[in-house]
Design a protein around this motif. Structure first.
Motif, PDB file in Angstrom:
ATOM      1  N   ASN A 163       7.779 -11.202  -5.240  1.00 18.65           N
ATOM      2  CA  ASN A 163       7.592 -11.267  -6.552  1.00 18.65           C
ATOM      3  C   ASN A 163       5.884 -11.183  -6.801  1.00 18.65           C
ATOM      4  OD1 ASN A 163      10.088 -11.170  -7.218  1.00 18.65           O
ATOM      5  ND2 ASN A 163      10.509 -13.106  -7.326  1.00 18.65           N
ATOM      6  N   LYS A 164       5.153 -12.084  -6.245  1.00 26.11           N
ATOM      7  CA  LYS A 164       3.604 -12.184  -6.293  1.00 26.11           C
ATOM      8  C   LYS A 164       3.214 -10.852  -6.090  1.00 26.11           C
ATOM      9  CE  LYS A 164      -0.203 -15.300  -5.312  1.00 26.11           C
ATOM     10  NZ  LYS A 164      -1.216 -14.115  -4.572  1.00 26.11           N
ATOM     11  N   ILE A 165       3.792 -10.188  -5.226  1.00 25.50           N
ATOM     12  CA  ILE A 165       3.041  -8.585  -4.629  1.00 25.50           C
ATOM     13  C   ILE A 165       3.266  -7.906  -5.848  1.00 25.50           C
ATOM     14  CG2 ILE A 165       3.416  -6.694  -3.057  1.00 25.50           C
ATOM     15  CD1 ILE A 165       3.673  -8.904  -0.971  1.00 25.50           C
ATOM     16  N   LYS A 166       4.453  -7.749  -6.285  1.00 26.80           N
ATOM     17  CA  LYS A 166       5.040  -6.778  -7.471  1.00 26.80           C
ATOM     18  C   LYS A 166       4.033  -7.078  -8.752  1.00 26.80           C
ATOM     19  CE  LYS A 166       9.258  -6.134  -8.149  1.00 26.80           C
ATOM     20  NZ  LYS A 166      10.708  -6.341  -8.665  1.00 26.80           N
ATOM     21  N   ILE A 167       3.622  -8.461  -8.977  1.00 28.07           N
ATOM     22  CA  ILE A 167       3.043  -8.626 -10.282  1.00 28.07           C
ATOM     23  C   ILE A 167       1.402  -8.259 -10.118  1.00 28.07           C
ATOM     24  CG2 ILE A 167       2.125 -10.452 -11.473  1.00 28.07           C
ATOM     25  CD1 ILE A 167       4.725 -12.085 -11.077  1.00 28.07           C
ATOM     26  N   GLU A 168       1.098  -8.515  -8.929  1.00 31.21           N
ATOM     27  CA  GLU A 168      -0.531  -8.139  -8.671  1.00 31.21           C
ATOM     28  C   GLU A 168      -0.759  -6.826  -8.362  1.00 31.21           C
ATOM     29  OE1 GLU A 168      -1.517 -10.860  -5.412  1.00 31.21           O
ATOM     30  OE2 GLU A 168      -1.475 -12.622  -6.716  1.00 31.21           O
ATOM     31  N   LEU A 169       0.492  -5.927  -8.000  1.00 31.72           N
ATOM     32  CA  LEU A 169      -0.042  -4.560  -7.824  1.00 31.72           C
ATOM     33  C   LEU A 169      -0.808  -3.737  -9.006  1.00 31.72           C
ATOM     34  CD1 LEU A 169       3.652  -3.229  -6.656  1.00 31.72           C
ATOM     35  CD2 LEU A 169       1.528  -3.148  -5.349  1.00 31.72           C
ATOM     36  N   PRO A 170      -1.909  -3.125  -8.491  1.00 33.37           N
ATOM     37  CA  PRO A 170      -2.516  -2.353  -9.515  1.00 33.37           C
ATOM     38  C   PRO A 170      -1.758  -1.219 -10.327  1.00 33.37           C
ATOM     39  CG  PRO A 170      -3.298  -1.768  -7.321  1.00 33.37           C
ATOM     40  CD  PRO A 170      -2.287  -2.877  -7.197  1.00 33.37           C
ATOM     41  N   ASP A 171      -2.318  -0.362 -11.304  1.00 32.02           N
ATOM     42  CA  ASP A 171      -1.806   0.453 -11.732  1.00 32.02           C
ATOM     43  C   ASP A 171      -1.260   1.601 -11.177  1.00 32.02           C
ATOM     44  OD1 ASP A 171      -1.804  -0.844 -14.081  1.00 32.02           O
ATOM     45  OD2 ASP A 171      -3.510   0.066 -14.804  1.00 32.02           O
ATOM     46  N   SER A 172      -2.074   1.784  -9.684  1.00 29.08           N
ATOM     47  CA  SER A 172      -1.557   2.885  -9.002  1.00 29.08           C
ATOM     48  C   SER A 172      -1.898   2.587  -7.240  1.00 29.08           C
ATOM     49  CB  SER A 172      -2.292   4.203  -9.259  1.00 29.08           C
ATOM     50  OG  SER A 172      -3.437   4.433  -9.184  1.00 29.08           O
ATOM     51  N   VAL A 173      -1.210   3.034  -6.619  1.00 33.08           N
ATOM     52  CA  VAL A 173      -1.561   2.593  -4.861  1.00 33.08           C
ATOM     53  C   VAL A 173      -1.211   3.905  -4.124  1.00 33.08           C
ATOM     54  CG1 VAL A 173      -1.448   0.095  -5.056  1.00 33.08           C
ATOM     55  CG2 VAL A 173       0.573   1.804  -4.565  1.00 33.08           C
ATOM     56  N   ASN A 174      -2.185   4.107  -3.239  1.00 34.43           N
ATOM     57  CA  ASN A 174      -1.742   5.106  -2.241  1.00 34.43           C
ATOM     58  C   ASN A 174      -0.892   4.487  -1.290  1.00 34.43           C
ATOM     59  OD1 ASN A 174      -3.600   3.816  -0.513  1.00 34.43           O
ATOM     60  ND2 ASN A 174      -5.390   5.143  -0.846  1.00 34.43           N
ATOM     61  N   ARG A 175      -0.579   5.237   0.175  1.00 32.95           N
ATOM     62  CA  ARG A 175       0.517   4.637   0.829  1.00 32.95           C
ATOM     63  C   ARG A 175      -0.233   3.463   1.900  1.00 32.95           C
ATOM     64  NH1 ARG A 175       4.277   7.674   3.613  1.00 32.95           N
ATOM     65  NH2 ARG A 175       3.078   7.764   5.655  1.00 32.95           N
ATOM     66  N   ILE A 176      -1.613   3.835   2.100  1.00 30.41           N
ATOM     67  CA  ILE A 176      -2.152   2.859   3.079  1.00 30.41           C
ATOM     68  C   ILE A 176      -2.104   1.578   2.116  1.00 30.41           C
ATOM     69  CG2 ILE A 176      -4.546   2.118   4.004  1.00 30.41           C
ATOM     70  CD1 ILE A 176      -2.932   4.070   5.619  1.00 30.41           C
ATOM     71  N   GLU A 177      -2.500   1.625   0.864  1.00 22.34           N
ATOM     72  CA  GLU A 177      -2.805   0.436   0.113  1.00 22.34           C
ATOM     73  C   GLU A 177      -1.490  -0.368  -0.200  1.00 22.34           C
ATOM     74  OE1 GLU A 177      -6.477   2.006  -2.837  1.00 22.34           O
ATOM     75  OE2 GLU A 177      -4.397   2.429  -3.424  1.00 22.34           O
ATOM     76  N   LEU A 178      -0.287   0.563  -0.048  1.00 20.75           N
ATOM     77  CA  LEU A 178       0.849   0.090  -0.393  1.00 20.75           C
ATOM     78  C   LEU A 178       1.409  -0.825   1.170  1.00 20.75           C
ATOM     79  CD1 LEU A 178       3.453  -0.749  -2.082  1.00 20.75           C
ATOM     80  CD2 LEU A 178       4.244   1.430  -1.295  1.00 20.75           C
ATOM     81  N   TYR A 179       0.784  -0.254   2.046  1.00 22.14           N
ATOM     82  CA  TYR A 179       1.176  -0.805   3.329  1.00 22.14           C
ATOM     83  C   TYR A 179       0.434  -2.253   3.534  1.00 22.14           C
ATOM     84  CZ  TYR A 179       0.548  -1.830   8.421  1.00 22.14           C
ATOM     85  OH  TYR A 179       0.403  -2.555   9.691  1.00 22.14           O
ATOM     86  N   ARG A 180      -0.791  -2.320   2.885  1.00 25.96           N
ATOM     87  CA  ARG A 180      -1.536  -3.691   2.914  1.00 25.96           C
ATOM     88  C   ARG A 180      -0.965  -4.549   2.288  1.00 25.96           C
ATOM     89  NH1 ARG A 180      -8.050  -2.764   2.538  1.00 25.96           N
ATOM     90  NH2 ARG A 180      -7.852  -4.922   2.843  1.00 25.96           N
ATOM     91  N   ASN A 200      -0.277   5.863  10.341  1.00 26.68           N
ATOM     92  CA  ASN A 200      -1.102   6.306  11.162  1.00 26.68           C
ATOM     93  C   ASN A 200      -2.054   7.817  10.683  1.00 26.68           C
ATOM     94  OD1 ASN A 200      -2.076   4.541  13.295  1.00 26.68           O
ATOM     95  ND2 ASN A 200       0.141   4.891  13.629  1.00 26.68           N
ATOM     96  N   ASN A 201      -0.819   8.646  10.280  1.00 19.79           N
ATOM     97  CA  ASN A 201      -1.404   9.949   9.871  1.00 19.79           C
ATOM     98  C   ASN A 201      -2.347   9.839   8.429  1.00 19.79           C
ATOM     99  OD1 ASN A 201      -0.449  11.181  12.138  1.00 19.79           O
ATOM    100  ND2 ASN A 201       1.365  11.628  11.435  1.00 19.79           N
ATOM    101  N   ASP A 202      -2.000   8.793   7.742  1.00 17.17           N
ATOM    102  CA  ASP A 202      -2.655   8.774   6.454  1.00 17.17           C
ATOM    103  C   ASP A 202      -4.116   8.371   6.894  1.00 17.17           C
ATOM    104  OD1 ASP A 202       0.042   8.481   5.812  1.00 17.17           O
ATOM    105  OD2 ASP A 202      -0.396   7.928   3.953  1.00 17.17           O
ATOM    106  N   LEU A 203      -4.173   7.505   7.950  1.00 17.96           N
ATOM    107  CA  LEU A 203      -5.662   7.170   8.041  1.00 17.96           C
ATOM    108  C   LEU A 203      -6.560   7.685   9.187  1.00 17.96           C
ATOM    109  CD1 LEU A 203      -7.577   4.548   7.278  1.00 17.96           C
ATOM    110  CD2 LEU A 203      -6.487   3.308   8.961  1.00 17.96           C
ATOM    111  N   PHE A 204      -5.712   8.398  10.245  1.00 15.35           N
ATOM    112  CA  PHE A 204      -6.465   8.994  11.375  1.00 15.35           C
ATOM    113  C   PHE A 204      -6.142  10.574  11.196  1.00 15.35           C
ATOM    114  CE2 PHE A 204      -5.590   4.792  13.000  1.00 15.35           C
ATOM    115  CZ  PHE A 204      -7.128   4.439  13.302  1.00 15.35           C
ATOM    116  N   THR A 205      -7.069  11.399  11.416  1.00 20.95           N
ATOM    117  CA  THR A 205      -6.967  12.943  11.484  1.00 20.95           C
ATOM    118  C   THR A 205      -7.835  13.215  12.842  1.00 20.95           C
ATOM    119  OG1 THR A 205      -8.959  13.472  10.256  1.00 20.95           O
ATOM    120  CG2 THR A 205      -6.883  13.443   8.935  1.00 20.95           C
ATOM    121  N   LYS A 206      -7.671  14.241  13.296  1.00 24.66           N
ATOM    122  CA  LYS A 206      -8.512  14.521  14.341  1.00 24.66           C
ATOM    123  C   LYS A 206     -10.016  14.452  14.163  1.00 24.66           C
ATOM    124  CE  LYS A 206      -8.140  17.502  18.456  1.00 24.66           C
ATOM    125  NZ  LYS A 206      -7.511  18.683  19.239  1.00 24.66           N
TER     126      LYS A 206
END
Length: 545
Positions: A163-180, A200-206
């Motif tokens: 519940n604390k996470i749901k309250i503290e979420l910003p107005d928008s997040v990307n997948r990496i931020e949601l993973y955190r 991994n594919n969101d953070l690492f490219t070749k």
């Protein structure tokens, strides 16, 4: 039938479509009584369905895969698919018709979010509402699948954190931020097999730049050392700081993202995930490295490197190439010690183990080698039945690898299982518990003493192997407490969050090893406790005494 066709049929029926016309359009079930029996996945409602012609349609919603309507004189059945709608007409003895419909309905309220909720912004970010929906979906699914998700963390603490996470979420997040946000929540459950999978594919490219060294974390003292000679920093150098941050600070930052029952287990998870977690928290264009080598402190500045540059260094390193050629199963005879060492890296390929074990045991018996040292210090597990094959060669008594197991089979679990898996499981799941009999043919049974080397890196099926080895007195165990526990969760299912597509592994079984006590959960405790890297040397000393 499509919704469009269904609506068209409703209009016709509402306009006074005769029963004879209805019969030509839809399947018909005849009945002389006002009630029907419904059998859904083999479960009967004992004739409690009342025929209601005025409903038009009279809808029966179900999550069952097979549904049969049965009257006193007739029956009709449907194989129900996801999102399926199945229409038919019930015709009574007076030739009156009741338009009836079977409609698939999910028991999971988060399985089918609305189209608007699934629509992401052009940037690919999730709104707060979308992220909250995924959090609710994850918590719901964890609770429906995991055998006992609150056994370690407690319900109040877990739900308060969610519940604390749901309250503290910003107005928008990307997948990496949601993973955190989500990874520490799932890790809080305290089950090493239940965790958020890093995107991994969101953070690492070749082409992306990343930390250029390959590091190993020691699970005894938390020190970082280099695995290979790369970019001018030698192998086995102890890393003191990276851009001024020491190893203890980094581990403290990463620890909430590591699922596991014990601290050393979590350290091993960090070791596996270190490249991703380091990029998550400490990525930079260049890195000032302070390291210790042979008693002297050095500093070196390295630039972040691409995947190709890093792997060119790995491929250049002879040690890495040699390591990649190590077989799953191999053994060597130590001349002058009357001993052989079996290197046993994972439990895979039953046929390969059967052939290997037969050949090894025949050779050792023929040469009268009196001691067999089985090394599973770096065995992460796999198929426990592979270990059963080796037990047939070394155990003097019939044995078991497992005491009992329990599976949580809810409708959500079933939706994540394959059809083949669904046939194999029930609420109480014991088909792993098969007695293992030693070979009666003594030419296939090892004649000497057996020793087992284990460490904190001995996991899953390798840990259950070590437990059974000790429990049935097959020989002495040397090294460190195994990473796998005597009572543990396991056998994972992969759940994909409906909006973000992030994935989580979830245990759906709990296992008890033979003679285990859930009030005293621990790994295999060695008969001789020594650091893992000293275990082989210590064992040879015992043999030579």
């Amino acid at each position: 039938m499509t919704l469009k066709k269904t609506l068209a049929l409703l209009i016709l029926l509402g306009a006074g479509l005769s029963s004879s016309e209805a019969q030509t359009k839809l399947p018909v079930l005849k009945s002389n009584k006002s009630k029907l029996e419904i059998i859904a996945d083999g479960v009967s409602n004992h004739g409690n369905w009342t025929i209601t012609p005025s409903a038009r349609p009279d809808v029966f919603s179900t999550h069952a895969k097979h549904v049969m309507f049965r009257s006193d004189v007739d029956s009709i059945a449907f194989d129900v698919k996801k999102d399926g709608i199945y229409d038919f007409v019930v015709l009574d003895s007076k030739n009156d018709s009741a338009f009836t419909q079977v409609r698939w309905e999910s028991l999971n309220p988060f399985e089918q979010p609305s189209k608007s909720l699934l629509r992401l912004s052009p940037s690919g970010k999730l709104s707060k509402e979308q992220a909250q929906f995924d959090i609710d979906a994850l918590v719901y699914t964890l609770n429906e699948v995991h055998p006992d998700m609150f056994s370690v963390c407690g319900m109040d603490a877990f739900m308060s954190m969610a519940n604390k996470i749901k309250i503290e979420l910003p107005d928008s997040v990307n997948r990496i931020e949601l993973y955190r946000y989500l990874a520490p929540l799932v890790s809080f459950i305290g089950d090493g097999h239940t965790r958020m999978l890093f995107p991994n594919n969101d953070l690492f490219t070749k082409e992306s730049l990343r930390f250029p060294l390959q590091l190993d974390i020691n699970t005894n003292d938390s020190t970082f050392t280099t695995k290979l000679d790369m970019f001018g920093i030698p192998k086995n150098a102890r890393i003191l700081t990276i851009n001024g941050v020491d190893n203890k600070t980094m581990i403290e930052k990463m620890m909430p993202y590591a699922s596991g029952e014990r601290y050393f287990f979590k350290l091993l998870i960090i070791n596996y995930q270190f490249p991703a977690l380091f990029e998550l928290f400490y990525n930079a264009p260049d890195y000032n490295i302070k390291y210790l080598l042979r008693g002297k402190i050095y500093t070196k500045k390295l630039k972040a490197a691409t995947y190709d540059k890093i792997h060119a260094e790995i491929n250049r390193n002879k040690d890495a190439q040699d390591k990649s050629r190590v077989a799953n199963y191999s053994y060597s005879i130590i001349q002058g010690n009357n001993a052989a060492v079996m290197d046993f890296r994972n439990l895979e390929d039953r046929a390969a183990m059967a052939n290997f074990a037969d050949s090894m045991i025949a050779d050792l018996n023929a040469k009268h080698i009196g001691n067999l040292i089985i090394d599973i210090r770096n065995n992460g597990g796999g198929d426990s039945s592979v270990g059963d094959i080796l037990f047939q060669h070394i155990s003097k008594v019939p044995c078991y690898q497992f005491g009992k197991s329990f599976a949580r089979i809810s409708p959500v679990t079933q939706s994540l299982l394959s059809p083949e898996q669904c046939l194999k499981v029930g609420l109480y799941y014991n088909d792993e518990i098969e007695k293992i009999y030693p070979f009666s043919d003594m030419s296939r049974h090892y004649q000497g003493k057996v020793w087992l080397l284990i460490s904190h890196h001995t996991f899953s099926s390798a840990s259950s192997f070590s437990w059974a080895f000790q429990h049935y007195n097959m020989g002495k165990v040397i090294g460190e407490e195994s990473g796998g526990m005597s009572v543990s969760f396991g056998d994972i299912l992969i759940y994909q969050l409906p909006v973000s597509g992030l994935r989580s592994s979830i245990s759906y079984k709990r296992f008890w090893l033979p003679g285990s006590n859930e009030k005293d959960i621990h790994g295999t405790i060695p008969d001789f406790k020594v650091p893992a890297d000293k275990a082989l040397e210590y064992t040879l000393d015992l043999i030579n005494k």
